[in-house]
Design a protein around this motif. Structure first.
Motif, PDB file in Angstrom:
ATOM      1  N   ASN A  37       0.864  -1.190   0.000  1.00  0.00           N
ATOM      2  CA  ASN A  37       0.000   0.000   0.000  1.00  0.00           C
ATOM      3  C   ASN A  37       0.895   1.233   0.000  1.00  0.00           C
ATOM      4  O   ASN A  37       0.977   1.965   0.989  1.00  0.00           O
ATOM      5  CB  ASN A  37      -0.906   0.021   1.236  1.00  0.00           C
ATOM      6  N   LEU A  40       1.533   7.530  -0.241  1.00  0.00           N
ATOM      7  CA  LEU A  40       2.441   8.666  -0.440  1.00  0.00           C
ATOM      8  C   LEU A  40       3.908   8.254  -0.344  1.00  0.00           C
ATOM      9  O   LEU A  40       4.793   9.100  -0.435  1.00  0.00           O
ATOM     10  CB  LEU A  40       2.159   9.733   0.623  1.00  0.00           C
ATOM     11  N   GLY A  42       5.522   7.177   2.302  1.00  0.00           N
ATOM     12  CA  GLY A  42       6.161   7.568   3.564  1.00  0.00           C
ATOM     13  C   GLY A  42       6.894   6.416   4.244  1.00  0.00           C
ATOM     14  O   GLY A  42       8.072   6.538   4.593  1.00  0.00           O
ATOM     15  N   HIS A  43       6.190   5.283   4.417  1.00  0.00           N
ATOM     16  CA  HIS A  43       6.858   4.129   5.024  1.00  0.00           C
ATOM     17  C   HIS A  43       7.999   3.660   4.122  1.00  0.00           C
ATOM     18  O   HIS A  43       9.079   3.323   4.587  1.00  0.00           O
ATOM     19  CB  HIS A  43       5.865   2.974   5.232  1.00  0.00           C
ATOM     20  N   ASP A  60       0.477   0.064  -5.594  1.00  0.00           N
ATOM     21  CA  ASP A  60      -0.729   0.827  -5.231  1.00  0.00           C
ATOM     22  C   ASP A  60      -1.684   0.773  -6.412  1.00  0.00           C
ATOM     23  O   ASP A  60      -1.263   0.800  -7.568  1.00  0.00           O
ATOM     24  CB  ASP A  60      -0.422   2.284  -4.866  1.00  0.00           C
ATOM     25  N   SER A  87      -3.069  -5.008  -4.701  1.00  0.00           N
ATOM     26  CA  SER A  87      -2.270  -5.946  -3.910  1.00  0.00           C
ATOM     27  C   SER A  87      -2.850  -7.356  -4.017  1.00  0.00           C
ATOM     28  O   SER A  87      -2.159  -8.334  -3.756  1.00  0.00           O
ATOM     29  CB  SER A  87      -2.216  -5.503  -2.452  1.00  0.00           C
ATOM     30  N   ASP A 108      -0.354  -1.264   4.744  1.00  0.00           N
ATOM     31  CA  ASP A 108      -0.906  -0.108   5.463  1.00  0.00           C
ATOM     32  C   ASP A 108      -2.232   0.185   4.774  1.00  0.00           C
ATOM     33  O   ASP A 108      -2.311   0.980   3.837  1.00  0.00           O
ATOM     34  CB  ASP A 108       0.069   1.077   5.360  1.00  0.00           C
ATOM     35  N   GLY A 110      -6.386   0.638   3.684  1.00  0.00           N
ATOM     36  CA  GLY A 110      -7.338   1.746   3.721  1.00  0.00           C
ATOM     37  C   GLY A 110      -7.031   2.853   2.753  1.00  0.00           C
ATOM     38  O   GLY A 110      -6.356   2.655   1.746  1.00  0.00           O
ATOM     39  N   GLN A 115      -6.578  10.891  -0.882  1.00  0.00           N
ATOM     40  CA  GLN A 115      -7.851  10.356  -1.372  1.00  0.00           C
ATOM     41  C   GLN A 115      -9.012  10.972  -0.589  1.00  0.00           C
ATOM     42  O   GLN A 115     -10.043  11.319  -1.152  1.00  0.00           O
ATOM     43  CB  GLN A 115      -7.867   8.818  -1.244  1.00  0.00           C
TER      44      GLN A 115
HETATM   45  C1  SAM Z   1      -3.050   4.438   4.141  1.00  0.00           C
HETATM   46  S1  SAM Z   1      -2.482   4.615   2.510  1.00  0.00           S
HETATM   47  C2  SAM Z   1      -0.802   4.134   2.578  1.00  0.00           C
HETATM   48  C3  SAM Z   1       0.113   5.232   3.075  1.00  0.00           C
HETATM   49  C4  SAM Z   1       1.580   4.876   2.996  1.00  0.00           C
HETATM   50  N1  SAM Z   1       1.940   3.782   3.870  1.00  0.00           N
HETATM   51  C5  SAM Z   1       2.461   6.080   3.298  1.00  0.00           C
HETATM   52  O1  SAM Z   1       3.278   6.021   4.220  1.00  0.00           O
HETATM   53  O2  SAM Z   1       2.343   7.079   2.588  1.00  0.00           O
HETATM   54  C6  SAM Z   1      -3.240   3.258   1.721  1.00  0.00           C
HETATM   55  C7  SAM Z   1      -2.956   3.136   0.237  1.00  0.00           C
HETATM   56  O3  SAM Z   1      -3.309   1.806  -0.148  1.00  0.00           O
HETATM   57  C8  SAM Z   1      -3.865   1.835  -1.432  1.00  0.00           C
HETATM   58  N2  SAM Z   1      -4.664   0.629  -1.575  1.00  0.00           N
HETATM   59  C9  SAM Z   1      -5.795   0.293  -0.925  1.00  0.00           C
HETATM   60  N3  SAM Z   1      -6.207  -0.928  -1.300  1.00  0.00           N
HETATM   61  C10 SAM Z   1      -5.291  -1.379  -2.188  1.00  0.00           C
HETATM   62  C11 SAM Z   1      -5.134  -2.585  -2.934  1.00  0.00           C
HETATM   63  N4  SAM Z   1      -6.013  -3.579  -2.846  1.00  0.00           N
HETATM   64  N5  SAM Z   1      -4.068  -2.698  -3.742  1.00  0.00           N
HETATM   65  C12 SAM Z   1      -3.151  -1.714  -3.854  1.00  0.00           C
HETATM   66  N6  SAM Z   1      -3.249  -0.549  -3.178  1.00  0.00           N
HETATM   67  C13 SAM Z   1      -4.304  -0.384  -2.372  1.00  0.00           C
HETATM   68  C14 SAM Z   1      -4.635   3.116  -1.491  1.00  0.00           C
HETATM   69  O4  SAM Z   1      -4.783   3.542  -2.832  1.00  0.00           O
HETATM   70  C15 SAM Z   1      -3.747   4.054  -0.667  1.00  0.00           C
HETATM   71  O5  SAM Z   1      -2.885   4.788  -1.495  1.00  0.00           O
END
Ligand code: SAM
Length: 321
Positions: A37, A40, A42-43, A60, A87, A108, A110, A115
């Protein structure tokens, strides 16, 4: 997605703990981690900075997240493979990247802050925008289609199961009635319908009543639970000996699926009463967290969006012969 988000203000959730849990698995000469996930980035950025030999595969389903992270992680471009995919297709992504095993995986789950914050994406009840809610803007199904075409029974199930909405049949019923007059195409109209459907006495407590309906629709539109059901086992299967997975979930159904997937692999499945344990029944993983870990008070004060986070982690301790 704005250029300035992600580097300031949007702090990755439970970052220190994520780094600490993954570190022992990423200390080898050429470790590989999957960030399922990317968001942005960040992780991912912190992982790449902490481990100079690390190769990161970032996934993503949101094309804007890939675009943003490609820029943000450009100093590490020789050590990253960023893929626009769900994913749920993690096994295929790994196969295409020529990787049979990985050393770490991070989920990570959601929605990302952009968004939620970009009105036109239609995730938020606090802005008036077209009812969209697609993370992958290339997919067909939108929240508008769900709201205007699903049966009362299907809407009730989604609102109850994904939104934990006590008044799911009432909300679904009013949606059906209202859409017969005119298609429901905006977040504001939907939020107004939900408010009207919820009994007045309940409306006064527990925040905006549209919150649960919007969460439920988002989970349905993006098939979030089925993606996790496919992705987490695929990541666990790919983990090398000593490899670790960390999952951050934000609602009870995600956390339950995570708990089930992890505990199924950390149990000894030997039939009871055997004099010697059967190797084939020994657990392949051990839990690294006791129950679900929560963000600290200090983190919650800094980042209210971490409020519902639950963290679970496990390590591979055996491989199949
Ligand atoms: C909470 S954010 C992740 C933030 C990230 N860890 C950071 O540090 O910036 C969740 C991300 O997961 C993506 N996402 C949600 N479900 C997904 C999936 N099934 N496959 C790929 N990406 C997915 C969303 O588009 C979103 O960009």
């Amino acid at each position: 997605m704005h250029d300035d988000v992600g580097t300031g203000g949007h702090v990755p959730v439970m970052l220190e703990r994520v780094l600490e849990l993954l570190a022992p698995a990423l200390s080898g000469p050429a470790p590989v981690v999957v960030d399922a996930n990317l968001g942005l980035g960040g992780h991912s950025e912190a992982l790449l900075a902490a481990h100079p030999a690390l190769h990161l595969i970032g996934i993503d389903r949101d094309p804007f997240a890939i675009e943003h992270s490609t820029r943000r992680l450009s100093p590490y471009s020789d050590r990253t493979t960023l893929v626009h995919a769900s994913s749920g297709d993690l096994a295929e992504v790994l196969a295409r990247a020529g990787r049979t095993t990985i050393d770490g995986a991070l989920f990570d789950l959601g929605v990302s802050s952009p968004q939620l914050d970009e009105a036109e994406r239609g995730f938020a009840y606090s802005y008036d925008a077209p009812l969209d809610m697609r993370m992958d803007t290339e997919q067909e199904l939108t929240a508008e289609q769900v709201v205007n075409t699903y049966s009362a029974g299907e809407l009730t199930r989604i609102l109850r199961d994904y939104g934990e909405e006590r008044f799911a049949p009432r909300v679904a019923g009013l949606i059906i009635k209202e859409r017969a007059k005119e298609a429901i195409t905006s977040t504001k109209r939907l939020a107004d319908i939900v408010r009207e459907a919820i009994p007045a006495a309940t409306r006064r407590t527990g925040g905006n009543p549209a919150k649960r309906t919007f969460q439920a629709l988002r989970i349905e539109v993006n098939a979030e639970l089925s993606a996790l059901e496919a992705a987490l086992p695929a990541a666990l299967d790919a983990l090398a000996l000593g490899g670790r997975v960390v999952v951050l979930s934000y609602h009870s159904l995600e956390d339950r699926l995570t708990k089930q997937a992890l505990t199924a692999r950390t149990r000894d499945t030997s039939p009871p009463g055997l004099p010697v344990p059967l190797p084939a029944h020994q657990p392949r993983f051990r839990l690294l967290t006791r129950g679900a870990e929560l963000p600290s008070e200090e983190e919650l004060a800094r980042n209210p969006r971490a409020a519902s986070a639950r963290l679970r982690a496990a390590e591979r301790i055996r491989v199949d012969d």
